[in-house]
Design an enzyme around this catalytic site. Structure first.
Site, PDB file in Angstrom:
ATOM      1  CE  LYS A   1      -3.750  -2.332   2.495  1.00 11.27           C
ATOM      2  NZ  LYS A   1      -4.733  -2.208   3.598  1.00 11.27           N
TER       3      LYS A   1
ATOM      4  CE1 TYR B   1      -9.145  -3.050   0.572  1.00  6.21           C
ATOM      5  CE2 TYR B   1      -8.523  -0.970  -0.427  1.00  6.21           C
ATOM      6  CZ  TYR B   1      -8.193  -2.106   0.288  1.00  6.21           C
ATOM      7  OH  TYR B   1      -6.900  -2.290   0.729  1.00  6.21           O
TER       8      TYR B   1
ATOM      9  CG  PHE C   1     -13.234   1.391   7.531  1.00 10.44           C
ATOM     10  CD1 PHE C   1     -12.695   0.765   6.426  1.00 10.44           C
ATOM     11  CD2 PHE C   1     -13.862   0.617   8.488  1.00 10.44           C
ATOM     12  CE1 PHE C   1     -12.773  -0.619   6.261  1.00 10.44           C
ATOM     13  CE2 PHE C   1     -13.946  -0.763   8.350  1.00 10.44           C
ATOM     14  CZ  PHE C   1     -13.403  -1.367   7.223  1.00 10.44           C
TER      15      PHE C   1
ATOM     16  NE  ARG D   1      -5.918 -12.864   4.746  1.00 18.63           N
ATOM     17  CZ  ARG D   1      -6.695 -11.789   4.890  1.00 18.63           C
ATOM     18  NH1 ARG D   1      -6.581 -10.779   4.027  1.00 18.63           N
ATOM     19  NH2 ARG D   1      -7.559 -11.703   5.864  1.00 18.63           N
TER      20      ARG D   1
ATOM     21  CB  THR E   1      -6.805  -6.746   9.428  1.00 23.07           C
ATOM     22  OG1 THR E   1      -7.111  -7.846   8.570  1.00 23.07           O
ATOM     23  CG2 THR E   1      -7.172  -5.443   8.742  1.00 23.07           C
TER      24      THR E   1
ATOM     25  NE  ARG F   1      -1.836  -6.102   7.113  1.00 18.90           N
ATOM     26  CZ  ARG F   1      -2.873  -6.792   6.644  1.00 18.90           C
ATOM     27  NH1 ARG F   1      -3.316  -7.857   7.305  1.00 18.90           N
ATOM     28  NH2 ARG F   1      -3.464  -6.432   5.531  1.00 18.90           N
TER      29      ARG F   1
ATOM     30  CG  ASN G   1      -3.328  -2.802   6.921  1.00 20.10           C
ATOM     31  OD1 ASN G   1      -3.225  -2.312   5.800  1.00 20.10           O
ATOM     32  ND2 ASN G   1      -4.273  -3.658   7.235  1.00 20.10           N
TER      33      ASN G   1
ATOM     34  CG  HIS H   1      -5.212  -6.209  -0.161  1.00 19.44           C
ATOM     35  ND1 HIS H   1      -6.382  -6.315   0.558  1.00 19.44           N
ATOM     36  CD2 HIS H   1      -5.364  -7.011  -1.251  1.00 19.44           C
ATOM     37  CE1 HIS H   1      -7.209  -7.124  -0.072  1.00 19.44           C
ATOM     38  NE2 HIS H   1      -6.615  -7.553  -1.179  1.00 19.44           N
TER      39      HIS H   1
ATOM     40  CD  GLU I   1      -8.530  -9.146  -3.708  1.00 15.84           C
ATOM     41  OE1 GLU I   1      -7.372  -9.550  -3.443  1.00 15.84           O
ATOM     42  OE2 GLU I   1      -9.363  -8.884  -2.813  1.00 15.84           O
TER      43      GLU I   1
HETATM   44  P1  CMP Z   1      -7.051  -4.803   3.714  1.00 13.53           P
HETATM   45  O1  CMP Z   1      -6.546  -6.174   3.932  1.00 13.53           O
HETATM   46  O2  CMP Z   1      -6.475  -4.028   2.591  1.00 13.53           O
HETATM   47  O3  CMP Z   1      -8.645  -4.894   3.509  1.00 13.53           O
HETATM   48  C1  CMP Z   1      -9.543  -3.926   3.982  1.00 13.53           C
HETATM   49  C2  CMP Z   1      -8.855  -2.823   4.679  1.00 13.53           C
HETATM   50  O4  CMP Z   1      -9.676  -1.976   5.432  1.00 13.53           O
HETATM   51  C3  CMP Z   1      -7.899  -3.402   5.706  1.00 13.53           C
HETATM   52  O5  CMP Z   1      -6.820  -3.991   5.053  1.00 13.53           O
HETATM   53  C4  CMP Z   1      -7.586  -2.198   6.559  1.00 13.53           C
HETATM   54  O6  CMP Z   1      -6.447  -1.495   6.104  1.00 13.53           O
HETATM   55  C5  CMP Z   1      -8.822  -1.336   6.343  1.00 13.53           C
HETATM   56  N1  CMP Z   1      -9.534  -1.141   7.602  1.00 13.53           N
HETATM   57  C6  CMP Z   1     -10.095  -2.074   8.370  1.00 13.53           C
HETATM   58  N2  CMP Z   1     -10.660  -1.499   9.447  1.00 13.53           N
HETATM   59  C7  CMP Z   1     -10.436  -0.173   9.351  1.00 13.53           C
HETATM   60  C8  CMP Z   1     -10.768   0.949  10.146  1.00 13.53           C
HETATM   61  N3  CMP Z   1     -11.453   0.806  11.276  1.00 13.53           N
HETATM   62  N4  CMP Z   1     -10.373   2.167   9.723  1.00 13.53           N
HETATM   63  C9  CMP Z   1      -9.689   2.312   8.568  1.00 13.53           C
HETATM   64  N5  CMP Z   1      -9.356   1.278   7.758  1.00 13.53           N
HETATM   65  C10 CMP Z   1      -9.723   0.058   8.154  1.00 13.53           C
END
Ligand code: CMP
Length: 143
Positions: free
Chosen positions: A9, A49, A57, A85, A91, A102, A112, A115, A126
């Site tokens: 990211k 997404y 969010f 993963r 996450t 992470r 984070n 992805h 994807e």
């Molecule tokens: P990712 O694996 O890219 O898939 C969905 C993303 O949503 C996740 O990683 C996080 O980076 C993001 N995410 C999840 N919860 C929150 C949150 N509370 N606020 C902002 N981003 C979020």
């Protein structure tokens, strides 16, 4: 052979973590099948997404992923979807174990670092969303 979609990211790109992340997957024994550094359109981010569209969010997530270049990749190997993963960690970096990407490099659930597809269905969707067929390479190792 199983394939997954992984993406460094904007925070991971700007913190110069592309090499570190690619290195971890290479050393694990997975094979890189496609990669590109790219800016992400809002349209692509929203499609990627889509399952989070109703989450509070969602706007923040799309803003962040379109805020700077990402490094999109396809990796191939035995059980690569679930193993990647595990290598990424939970996450929320606060719950991610040390030794995971992470766990080692992130502190915020929004930023984070990486992805990764969460299932075979997501990986197929994807990969097709981010790459054209002719960008994904398949080859036998000869050395
Ligand atoms: P990712 O694996 O890219 O898939 C969905 C993303 O949503 C996740 O990683 C996080 O980076 C993001 N995410 C999840 N919860 C929150 C949150 N509370 N606020 C902002 N981003 C979020």
């Amino acid at each position: 052979m199983e394939k997954t979609f992984l993406m460094v990211k904007p925070d991971g790109v700007q913190r110069n973590l592309i090499g570190e992340i690619v290195s971890r997957f290479e050393k694990k024994g997975f094979t890189l099948a496609a990669a590109k550094l790219m800016n992400v359109s809002r349209e692509l981010a929203e499609k990627h997404y889509a399952e989070h569209k109703e989450r509070p969010f969602f706007g923040e997530l799309v803003d962040f992923i379109t805020s700077g270049p990402v490094f999109a990749m396809v990796w191939e190997g035995n059980n690569v979807i679930s193993t990647a993963r595990g290598m990424m960690g939970k996450t929320n970096p606060a719950d991610a174990a040390p030794g995971t990407i992470r766990g080692d490099f992130a502190t915020s659930v929004g930023m984070n670092i990486i992805h990764g597809s969460d299932s075979p269905e997501s990986a197929e969707r994807e990969i097709a969303l981010w790459f054209n067929d002719n960008e994904v390479v398949s080859y036998e190792k000869t050395i």
